[in-house]
Design a protein around this motif. Structure first.
Motif, short mmCIF file in Angstrom:
data_model
loop_
_atom_site.label_atom_id
_atom_site.label_comp_id
_atom_site.label_asym_id
_atom_site.label_seq_id
_atom_site.Cartn_x
_atom_site.Cartn_y
_atom_site.Cartn_z
N GLY A 7 -36.05 51.70 111.72
CA GLY A 7 -36.78 52.57 112.63
C GLY A 7 -36.30 54.00 112.66
N PHE A 8 -35.09 54.24 112.16
CA PHE A 8 -34.60 55.61 112.08
C PHE A 8 -34.97 56.21 110.73
CE2 PHE A 8 -31.57 54.11 115.36
CZ PHE A 8 -31.79 55.10 116.29
N THR A 9 -34.91 57.51 110.62
CA THR A 9 -35.21 58.19 109.36
C THR A 9 -34.14 57.85 108.34
OG1 THR A 9 -36.19 60.00 110.61
CG2 THR A 9 -35.63 60.44 108.32
N PRO A 10 -34.54 57.28 107.19
CA PRO A 10 -33.54 56.89 106.18
C PRO A 10 -32.84 58.10 105.57
CG PRO A 10 -35.72 55.99 105.66
CD PRO A 10 -35.88 56.90 106.82
N ILE A 11 -31.56 57.93 105.28
CA ILE A 11 -30.76 58.95 104.61
C ILE A 11 -30.40 58.48 103.21
CG2 ILE A 11 -28.57 60.20 104.62
CD1 ILE A 11 -28.61 60.08 107.64
N PHE A 12 -29.89 57.24 103.12
CA PHE A 12 -29.50 56.63 101.85
C PHE A 12 -30.33 55.38 101.65
CE2 PHE A 12 -25.54 58.55 103.54
CZ PHE A 12 -25.38 59.54 102.60
N GLY A 13 -31.38 55.46 100.87
CA GLY A 13 -32.24 54.30 100.66
C GLY A 13 -32.89 53.88 101.96
N GLN A 14 -32.57 52.69 102.42
CA GLN A 14 -33.14 52.21 103.68
C GLN A 14 -32.20 52.43 104.87
OE1 GLN A 14 -33.77 48.03 103.23
NE2 GLN A 14 -31.60 47.55 103.05
#
Length: 77
Positions: A7-14
């Motif tokens: 639900g959060f904005t992905p930074i590294f992949g998922q």
């Protein structure tokens, strides 16, 4: 643990910032125990403080609008 959450904005992949904080907490906890056993109290305090503020950050993240706990505490306005 938080690694199953989404639900959060992905930074590294998922994975999101929330997941990065979780890894940071795990590292701080292990380092805290290690340095306490070695007698290095200065480093123990540093990692304990880091774990505390990491947990505060994760807790504040759960209160972000749109998250389930935010809805439980504050309801739908």
């Amino acid at each position: 643990m938080s690694f199953g959450l989404s639900g959060f904005t992905p930074i590294f992949g998922q994975y999101s910032l929330f997941h990065v904080l979780s890894v940071r907490i795990l590292i701080c906890i292990v380092a805290t125990i290690y340095f306490a056993r070695k007698g290095n109290i200065k480093r123990h305090k540093i990692f304990t403080t880091g774990a505390f503020f990491g947990l505060i950050g994760a807790g504040l993240g759960t209160l972000a609008p749109g998250r389930l706990i935010h809805e439980w505490l504050f309801g739908l306005f």
